[in-house]
Motif scaffolding. Structure first.
Motif, PDB file in Angstrom:
ATOM      1  N   ARG A  31       0.771  -1.322   0.048  1.00  0.00           N
ATOM      2  CA  ARG A  31       0.199   0.057  -0.034  1.00  0.00           C
ATOM      3  C   ARG A  31       0.853   1.358   0.195  1.00  0.00           C
ATOM      4  N   LEU A  32       2.138   1.192   0.860  1.00  0.00           N
ATOM      5  CA  LEU A  32       2.972   2.590   0.828  1.00  0.00           C
ATOM      6  C   LEU A  32       3.607   2.624  -0.546  1.00  0.00           C
ATOM      7  N   ALA A  33       3.959   1.494  -1.090  1.00  0.00           N
ATOM      8  CA  ALA A  33       4.566   1.508  -2.402  1.00  0.00           C
ATOM      9  C   ALA A  33       3.723   1.946  -3.358  1.00  0.00           C
ATOM     10  N   ALA A  34       2.427   1.826  -3.413  1.00  0.00           N
ATOM     11  CA  ALA A  34       1.386   2.410  -4.264  1.00  0.00           C
ATOM     12  C   ALA A  34       0.738   3.569  -4.041  1.00  0.00           C
ATOM     13  N   GLY A  35       1.476   4.227  -2.771  1.00  0.00           N
ATOM     14  CA  GLY A  35       0.965   5.545  -2.531  1.00  0.00           C
ATOM     15  C   GLY A  35      -0.375   5.636  -1.753  1.00  0.00           C
ATOM     16  N   ASP A  36      -0.787   4.561  -0.974  1.00  0.00           N
ATOM     17  CA  ASP A  36      -2.129   4.634  -0.342  1.00  0.00           C
ATOM     18  C   ASP A  36      -2.209   5.743   0.749  1.00  0.00           C
ATOM     19  N   ALA A  37      -3.143   6.851   0.570  1.00  0.00           N
ATOM     20  CA  ALA A  37      -3.031   7.819   1.602  1.00  0.00           C
ATOM     21  C   ALA A  37      -3.669   7.481   2.816  1.00  0.00           C
ATOM     22  N   ALA A  38      -4.395   6.495   2.723  1.00  0.00           N
ATOM     23  CA  ALA A  38      -5.376   5.847   3.918  1.00  0.00           C
ATOM     24  C   ALA A  38      -4.571   5.272   5.061  1.00  0.00           C
ATOM     25  N   LEU A  39      -3.095   5.166   4.742  1.00  0.00           N
ATOM     26  CA  LEU A  39      -2.463   4.346   5.890  1.00  0.00           C
ATOM     27  C   LEU A  39      -2.388   4.857   7.212  1.00  0.00           C
ATOM     28  N   TRP A  40      -2.541   6.165   7.352  1.00  0.00           N
ATOM     29  CA  TRP A  40      -2.509   6.778   8.487  1.00  0.00           C
ATOM     30  C   TRP A  40      -3.871   7.263   9.320  1.00  0.00           C
ATOM     31  N   GLY A  41      -4.694   6.735   8.649  1.00  0.00           N
ATOM     32  CA  GLY A  41      -6.069   7.204   9.320  1.00  0.00           C
ATOM     33  C   GLY A  41      -6.670   8.253   8.548  1.00  0.00           C
ATOM     34  N   GLU A  42      -8.111   8.304   8.722  1.00  0.00           N
ATOM     35  CA  GLU A  42      -8.972   9.013   7.907  1.00  0.00           C
ATOM     36  C   GLU A  42      -8.541  10.548   8.074  1.00  0.00           C
ATOM     37  N   GLU A  43      -8.133  10.871   9.260  1.00  0.00           N
ATOM     38  CA  GLU A  43      -7.727  12.372   9.518  1.00  0.00           C
ATOM     39  C   GLU A  43      -6.452  12.697   8.761  1.00  0.00           C
ATOM     40  N   ALA A  44      -5.506  11.919   8.659  1.00  0.00           N
ATOM     41  CA  ALA A  44      -4.460  12.116   8.074  1.00  0.00           C
ATOM     42  C   ALA A  44      -4.485  11.884   6.382  1.00  0.00           C
ATOM     43  N   ARG A  45      -5.607  11.560   5.881  1.00  0.00           N
ATOM     44  CA  ARG A  45      -5.848  11.115   4.580  1.00  0.00           C
ATOM     45  C   ARG A  45      -5.441  12.242   3.633  1.00  0.00           C
ATOM     46  N   ALA A  46      -6.224  13.400   3.790  1.00  0.00           N
ATOM     47  CA  ALA A  46      -5.996  14.437   3.011  1.00  0.00           C
ATOM     48  C   ALA A  46      -4.843  15.033   2.962  1.00  0.00           C
ATOM     49  N   GLU A  47      -3.751  15.074   3.854  1.00  0.00           N
ATOM     50  CA  GLU A  47      -2.471  15.648   3.839  1.00  0.00           C
ATOM     51  C   GLU A  47      -1.544  14.582   3.192  1.00  0.00           C
ATOM     52  N   ALA A  48      -1.611  13.339   3.372  1.00  0.00           N
ATOM     53  CA  ALA A  48      -0.929  12.199   2.873  1.00  0.00           C
ATOM     54  C   ALA A  48      -1.025  12.255   1.378  1.00  0.00           C
ATOM     55  N   ALA A  49      -2.233  12.468   1.122  1.00  0.00           N
ATOM     56  CA  ALA A  49      -2.670  12.318  -0.528  1.00  0.00           C
ATOM     57  C   ALA A  49      -1.783  13.394  -1.408  1.00  0.00           C
ATOM     58  N   VAL A  50      -1.443  14.417  -0.719  1.00  0.00           N
ATOM     59  CA  VAL A  50      -0.378  15.223  -1.363  1.00  0.00           C
ATOM     60  C   VAL A  50       0.881  15.228  -1.101  1.00  0.00           C
ATOM     61  N   ARG A  51       1.424  14.236  -0.241  1.00  0.00           N
ATOM     62  CA  ARG A  51       2.474  14.191   0.473  1.00  0.00           C
ATOM     63  C   ARG A  51       3.438  12.952   0.230  1.00  0.00           C
ATOM     64  N   LEU A  52       2.949  12.104  -0.890  1.00  0.00           N
ATOM     65  CA  LEU A  52       3.721  10.833  -0.964  1.00  0.00           C
ATOM     66  C   LEU A  52       4.608  10.979  -2.252  1.00  0.00           C
ATOM     67  N   GLY A  53       4.894  12.106  -3.000  1.00  0.00           N
ATOM     68  CA  GLY A  53       5.776  12.115  -4.079  1.00  0.00           C
ATOM     69  C   GLY A  53       6.942  11.499  -4.083  1.00  0.00           C
ATOM     70  N   TRP A  54       7.584  11.875  -2.810  1.00  0.00           N
ATOM     71  CA  TRP A  54       8.859  11.272  -2.553  1.00  0.00           C
ATOM     72  C   TRP A  54       9.253   9.673  -2.654  1.00  0.00           C
ATOM     73  N   LEU A  55       8.184   9.054  -2.859  1.00  0.00           N
ATOM     74  CA  LEU A  55       8.569   7.703  -3.151  1.00  0.00           C
ATOM     75  C   LEU A  55       8.874   7.275  -4.493  1.00  0.00           C
ATOM     76  N   THR A  56       8.645   8.313  -5.375  1.00  0.00           N
ATOM     77  CA  THR A  56       9.300   8.246  -6.921  1.00  0.00           C
ATOM     78  C   THR A  56      10.168   8.886  -7.237  1.00  0.00           C
ATOM     79  N   LEU A  57      10.771   9.965  -6.371  1.00  0.00           N
ATOM     80  CA  LEU A  57      11.600  10.872  -6.756  1.00  0.00           C
ATOM     81  C   LEU A  57      13.091  10.145  -7.172  1.00  0.00           C
ATOM     82  N   PRO A  58      13.409   9.166  -7.196  1.00  0.00           N
ATOM     83  CA  PRO A  58      14.512   8.670  -7.731  1.00  0.00           C
ATOM     84  C   PRO A  58      14.481   8.371  -9.157  1.00  0.00           C
TER      85      PRO A  58
END
Length: 541
Positions: A31-58
């Motif tokens: 789920r993390l490799a796929a950029g699943d923003a729900a991993l940290w709970g519903e309250e964090a979903r909106a923030e996580a949805a726009v904060r996972l671009g670092w996974l593909t930066l290489p």
């Protein structure tokens, strides 16, 4: 070469393995490799949805390399070999590690100290190129540096458009200002938070201009990236599970050790990443940098290519990505959002209010010991500075507390101390150490079995400052400020750097005391004499 995570302690290995099994059962690795923003709970979903671009930066950051290459070629052709980076937190810490490790010179301005900024201005201005880096585009320190350098270039008959490069997010006010001024702009991925931006434009642009091999950095990160989607042999999952499980078991002081590593300064970057990501909601992991372990029950020693309860080995680019992944996983284990920083803005808002209010409310000292004024509650009966230190150390909670020393001073001033031309390296380092406020950390640390951290202000406000205010209620805080002999105007603003620096210290002090966190401020009326008195008083404890 990929990153390896080795456990040198059976208890930790068992805790990490058990936690990895639980994470894998929940599909966290996939789920993390796929950029699943729900991993940290519903309250964090909106923030996580726009904060996972670092996974593909290489991979995605390679698109920037041609544009960066053009900037580098132009700078070389113009003989611009003094690279100055104006940036804070995530915009400065990674390039500093990259360039120090690559042994290429980079002047980092993450300060509001007038003397430190003046030193940079006086250094080869005619050969200087400035990278102005700010994700939000509104960072007050970086905006001040930009304005000061613009004025300095104009005064020297230099067109700022030939010397300033901007790195920012699309649509930021800094992007618009840069376009209007004719500055080259390199846009960063807006879906990457500042402390996760090591492999983005914020890490690559200044490092490449300074002479570091940023392609190798991306290659090393890309080599480890496929492992981060695996259930087994996943260094990020193993490290994150260990950090989270240890913290839940009470080992929430992360002592970072890198004495054997060829990577120079990585703990300073990890400190921001882990402290700002986890220190909230009364929880968190406190990184401790530059300190020996106390062998206390709440410590976890992590070695960067060095011995520790856990050893993390591998090249810098891969280390960046693995630590980012591990921090995100630790956030999941701890039940916090690793991508927000809810308490960082508070000190900024306090600073702005103080700047707008007129005269700064410094108050009256409770005690004066030579060149040191002491500000704090309940200290009126203290006989001297040594007693103040003694009381601070006694105030640290015995079972899980820590002392944070925060110096709003020139972090390079110690190197101005005159030494004999024929002095040995040991004699030089002794002279510098005797004039360095950071030496205070070690002197106080040997007088307590609790962790003592040290941060330069306002640099730490973009780092451990989040943990100080949002983490557990177990910190004791010592601020150090100093008189300004030669202030520096901020063009177009109604304040000087010195006034801004003091407002930042007072603003953070207000945020800490408002949470009933014990805070003492020491003001050096003479900086050199004041540092000497601090160190002497610490030795008397």
């Amino acid at each position: 070469m990929a990153v390896s995570v080795t456990f040198n302690e059976d208890r930790l290995a068992e805790q990490a393995a058990e936690t990895v099994r639980a994470l894998v059962a929940d599909g966290v690795h996939e789920r993390l490799a796929a950029g699943d923003a729900a991993l940290w709970g519903e309250e964090a979903r909106a923030e996580a949805a726009v904060r996972l671009g670092w996974l593909t930066l290489p991979l995605t950051s390679r698109e920037l390399l041609p544009e960066i290459g053009i900037l580098v070629e132009r700078a070389r052709a113009q003989g611009l070999d003094h690279v100055v980076l104006a940036g804070m937190g995530g915009s400065s810490l990674a390039p500093e590690v990259i360039c120090t490790t690559a042994d290429v010179p980079l002047t980092v301005l993450d300060t509001t100290d007038p003397a430190q900024v003046r030193r940079a201005l006086a250094d080869r201005l005619e050969r200087t190129i400035v990278v102005v880096a700010s994700k939000s585009g509104g960072t007050v320190e970086t905006d001040s540096h930009r304005r000061i350098y613009e004025q300095a270039f104009r005064d020297a008959g230099i067109d700022p458009a030939e010397r300033i490069v901007v790195v920012t997010d699309p649509g930021s006010p800094l992007e618009q200002a840069a376009i209007e001024a004719g500055y080259p702009v390199i846009l960063a991925d807006p879906n990457v938070g500042g402390r996760y931006s090591a492999l983005s434009a914020f890490g690559l642009v200044p490092s490449a201009l300074a002479g570091a091999d940023v392609l190798k950095l991306l290659d090393d990160a890309a080599a480890v990236q496929p492992l981060l989607a695996q259930a087994e042999g996943n260094p990020g999952l193993e490290l994150g599970a260990a950090l989270g499980a240890a913290a839940l078991a009470g080992r929430d002081k992360l002592v970072l050790e890198d004495s054997m590593s060829e990577i120079n300064g990585l703990p300073d970057w990890i400190e921001q990443l882990v402290a700002e990501s986890t220190g909230k909601s009364g929880k968190g992991i406190l990184p401790v940098v530059g300190a020996d372990p106390n062998d206390s029950d709440d410590e976890l020693v992590a070695g960067i290519d060095s011995d520790g309860s856990v050893t993390v080995a591998g090249p810098l680019g891969a280390q960046f990505l693995v630590w980012e992944y591990a921090t995100a996983v630790a956030g999941r284990v701890l039940g916090i959002d690793p991508f927000n920083q809810p308490n960082v803005t508070e000190s900024k808002e306090n600073t702005n209010r103080l700047l707008a209010a007129g005269e700064l409310p410094v108050g009256a000292p409770a005690l004066v010991d030579g060149p040191v004024e002491v500000y704090g509650e309940g200290l009126e009966d203290a006989k001297d500075l040594s007693e103040v230190f003694t009381r601070l150390l006694q105030d640290i909670p015995d079972d899980d507390g820590y002392l944070a020393v925060m110096a709003y001073l020139d972090r390079e001033a110690a190197f101005d101390v005159p030494v004999a031309e024929d002095a040995s390296f040991e004699a030089m380092t002794d002279a510098w150490s005797a004039a360095d406020p950071a030496t205070l950390r070690g002197l106080l640390a040997v007088r307590t079995d609790r962790p003592v951290t040290f941060g330069w202000g306002p640099r730490f406000l973009h780092s451990t400052g989040q943990y100080h205010k949002g983490g557990p209620q177990n910190g004791v805080f010592l601020q150090i400020t100093g008189a300004v002999e030669a202030d520096l105007e901020v063009p177009g603003k109604p304040y000087t750097l010195g006034r801004l620096q003091m407002a930042q210290a007072l603003g953070d002090q207000g945020a800490l005391t408002g949470r009933a966190r014990p805070t003492v401020r020491l003001h050096l009326t003479d900086r050199a004499a004041g540092v000497a008195r601090l160190l002497a008083a610490a030795r008397e404890v």
